[in-house]
Design a protein around this motif. Structure first.
Motif, mmCIF file in Angstrom:
data_model
loop_
_atom_site.group_PDB
_atom_site.id
_atom_site.type_symbol
_atom_site.label_atom_id
_atom_site.label_comp_id
_atom_site.label_asym_id
_atom_site.label_seq_id
_atom_site.Cartn_x
_atom_site.Cartn_y
_atom_site.Cartn_z
ATOM 1 N N ILE A 78 -37.323 21.347 -30.715
ATOM 2 C CA ILE A 78 -38.134 22.200 -31.588
ATOM 3 C C ILE A 78 -37.972 23.674 -31.224
ATOM 4 N N ALA A 79 -37.884 23.967 -29.930
ATOM 5 C CA ALA A 79 -37.829 25.356 -29.472
ATOM 6 C C ALA A 79 -36.499 26.030 -29.783
ATOM 7 N N TYR A 80 -35.407 25.255 -29.849
ATOM 8 C CA TYR A 80 -34.078 25.830 -30.064
ATOM 9 C C TYR A 80 -33.396 25.150 -31.253
ATOM 10 N N PRO A 81 -33.860 25.430 -32.473
ATOM 11 C CA PRO A 81 -33.339 24.722 -33.658
ATOM 12 C C PRO A 81 -31.889 25.050 -33.995
ATOM 13 N N GLU A 82 -31.372 26.169 -33.498
ATOM 14 C CA GLU A 82 -30.019 26.586 -33.860
ATOM 15 C C GLU A 82 -28.982 26.233 -32.797
ATOM 16 N N HIS A 83 -29.405 25.658 -31.697
ATOM 17 C CA HIS A 83 -28.480 25.415 -30.595
ATOM 18 C C HIS A 83 -27.866 24.019 -30.670
ATOM 19 N N THR A 84 -26.711 23.885 -30.017
ATOM 20 C CA THR A 84 -25.966 22.631 -30.059
ATOM 21 C C THR A 84 -26.560 21.591 -29.116
ATOM 22 N N GLU A 85 -26.116 20.365 -29.313
ATOM 23 C CA GLU A 85 -26.544 19.273 -28.433
ATOM 24 C C GLU A 85 -26.140 19.543 -26.988
ATOM 25 N N GLY A 86 -24.960 20.150 -26.805
ATOM 26 C CA GLY A 86 -24.503 20.449 -25.452
ATOM 27 C C GLY A 86 -25.425 21.422 -24.740
ATOM 28 N N PHE A 87 -25.861 22.462 -25.452
ATOM 29 C CA PHE A 87 -26.790 23.440 -24.874
ATOM 30 C C PHE A 87 -28.107 22.773 -24.501
ATOM 31 N N ASP A 165 -35.078 32.507 -18.971
ATOM 32 C CA ASP A 165 -34.053 32.617 -17.934
ATOM 33 C C ASP A 165 -33.067 31.457 -18.031
ATOM 34 N N LEU A 166 -33.574 30.255 -18.241
ATOM 35 C CA LEU A 166 -32.699 29.090 -18.356
ATOM 36 C C LEU A 166 -31.761 29.205 -19.548
ATOM 37 N N SER A 167 -32.278 29.694 -20.664
ATOM 38 C CA SER A 167 -31.475 29.750 -21.882
ATOM 39 C C SER A 167 -30.423 30.846 -21.845
ATOM 40 N N HIS A 168 -30.561 31.781 -20.888
ATOM 41 C CA HIS A 168 -29.583 32.863 -20.801
ATOM 42 C C HIS A 168 -28.683 32.753 -19.576
ATOM 43 N N THR A 169 -28.827 31.698 -18.808
ATOM 44 C CA THR A 169 -27.948 31.519 -17.666
ATOM 45 C C THR A 169 -26.557 31.147 -18.143
ATOM 46 N N GLU A 170 -25.605 31.297 -17.263
ATOM 47 C CA GLU A 170 -24.210 31.097 -17.635
ATOM 48 C C GLU A 170 -23.960 29.683 -18.151
ATOM 49 N N THR A 171 -23.290 29.603 -19.292
ATOM 50 C CA THR A 171 -22.938 28.302 -19.854
ATOM 51 C C THR A 171 -21.436 28.166 -20.062
ATOM 52 N N ASP A 172 -20.667 29.201 -19.676
ATOM 53 C CA ASP A 172 -19.215 29.124 -19.813
ATOM 54 C C ASP A 172 -18.645 28.471 -18.562
ATOM 55 N N PHE A 173 -18.856 27.173 -18.454
ATOM 56 C CA PHE A 173 -18.448 26.436 -17.270
ATOM 57 C C PHE A 173 -16.926 26.396 -17.125
ATOM 58 N N LYS A 174 -16.219 26.349 -18.232
ATOM 59 C CA LYS A 174 -14.763 26.254 -18.177
ATOM 60 C C LYS A 174 -14.160 27.492 -17.517
ATOM 61 N N SER A 175 -14.584 28.679 -17.946
ATOM 62 C CA SER A 175 -14.031 29.913 -17.382
ATOM 63 C C SER A 175 -14.335 30.027 -15.897
ATOM 64 N N ARG A 176 -15.557 29.649 -15.533
ATOM 65 C CA ARG A 176 -15.957 29.732 -14.123
ATOM 66 C C ARG A 176 -15.122 28.785 -13.273
ATOM 67 N N LEU A 177 -14.850 27.608 -13.799
ATOM 68 C CA LEU A 177 -14.071 26.625 -13.060
ATOM 69 C C LEU A 177 -12.613 27.058 -12.942
ATOM 70 N N ILE A 178 -12.058 27.597 -14.021
ATOM 71 C CA ILE A 178 -10.675 28.084 -13.993
ATOM 72 C C ILE A 178 -10.539 29.238 -13.000
ATOM 73 N N GLU A 179 -11.512 30.137 -13.005
ATOM 74 C CA GLU A 179 -11.486 31.278 -12.087
ATOM 75 C C GLU A 179 -11.476 30.813 -10.637
ATOM 76 N N TRP A 180 -12.306 29.825 -10.346
ATOM 77 C CA TRP A 180 -12.347 29.310 -8.977
ATOM 78 C C TRP A 180 -11.017 28.683 -8.585
ATOM 79 N N CYS A 181 -10.408 27.916 -9.504
ATOM 80 C CA CYS A 181 -9.127 27.269 -9.210
ATOM 81 C C CYS A 181 -8.039 28.304 -8.938
ATOM 82 N N GLN A 182 -8.054 29.392 -9.689
ATOM 83 C CA GLN A 182 -7.061 30.443 -9.477
ATOM 84 C C GLN A 182 -7.228 31.085 -8.104
#
Length: 268
Positions: A78-87, A165-182
């Motif tokens: 109800i609180a986030y009607p425009e967000h995806t299931e993943g979010f 705070d929760l809704s604005h925390t980082e959600t780009d997990f792919k970029s963060r993971l790629i950066e760490w691997c590099q």
């Protein structure tokens, strides 16, 4: 048998009514205080009945876990009607994570009420969060779903969870993971394929493969969504939701453990 249980609890907890304690702690008067007493009994301090069965909070914890997840899911929907299931899944996971529930239970003052049979409660991880789930289970049985729903929203989520705070925390997990691997000089690839059996809309499956080892996978309606879910799944496997430095160190240890296991011939 119920009378015997009541007498036994009075022997353990004393003759003073427990209703005032619950009202002071949770803000309402229970109909059945015995349920809340059980909710605070860790299995190490189980009350043994004449038939040999043990009374502790594990069954209430099981029930409360399901009720709490349903309430949080409904609230976020109800609180986030425009967000995806993943979010929504990510935010819910952070709210009901053991670390989050432990923190909330401590701030609510549960420490003084938990009954456990070891010197230091800190020896047992998630003791407080488990008790919070058990209290939710007790409340559901005592007061019903609607009352419990309102309690969780008004007394827990709005008081102890910073939704913004929760809704604005980082959600780009792919970029963060790629950066760490590099930085760690590790190879990473996302093996993403379309599900040929999906009929109504496209579905994609993505696997995260680091140094040749699959660590997580995810599904989504687009390649981007599937890959983000796969990267997020890796964070869940290693037990950290924030994809911070500790998470990256844990991924490193996880890879080394998997490699050692494979070297011993235990992984195909």
């Amino acid at each position: 048998m119920f009378n015997w249980i009541t007498r036994e609890f009075r022997r353990v907890f004393g003759k003073d009514p427990y209703y005032r304690t619950i009202r002071s702690l949770l803000g309402f008067t229970p109909d059945n205080a015995e349920l809340y007493k059980v909710a605070f009994i860790h299995r190490s301090a189980s009350v043994v009945l004449p038939d040999g069965s043990a009374v502790n909070n594990e069954r209430l914890e099981f029930l409360g876990d399901a009720v709490l997840e349903a309430i949080v899911s409904d609230y976020l929907f109800i609180a986030y009607p425009e967000h995806t299931e993943g979010f929504l899944t990510q935010i819910r996971s952070r709210i009901v994570s053991r670390a989050s529930l432990d923190d909330i239970a401590r701030r609510m003052g549960f420490e003084a009420h938990i009954v456990a049979n070891f010197p230091d409660p800190a020896m047992y991880r998630h003791l407080y969060g488990n008790a919070l789930e058990a209290i939710v289970g007790a409340m559901y049985l005592d007061k019903g779903y609607e009352f419990t729903n309102r309690f969780v929203i008004d007394r827990v989520l709005r008081h102890y969870v910073d939704m913004e705070d929760l809704s604005h925390t980082e959600t780009d997990f792919k970029s963060r993971l790629i950066e760490w691997c590099q930085k760690s000089k590790r190879t990473i690839r996302f093996q993403t394929t379309q599900d040929s059996e999906a009929t109504r809309q496209p579905q994609f499956l993505s696997k995260v493969i680091i140094d040749g080892i699959e660590l997580g996978h995810g599904r989504g309606g687009s390649k981007k969504e599937a890959e983000q879910k796969a990267a997020w799944a890796v964070s869940q496997i290693v037990g950290n939701d924030d994809i911070g430095d500790y998470f990256m160190e844990t991924v490193d240890m996880t890879l080394e453990r998997y490699k050692a296991t494979a070297a011993d011939g235990q992984v195909n």
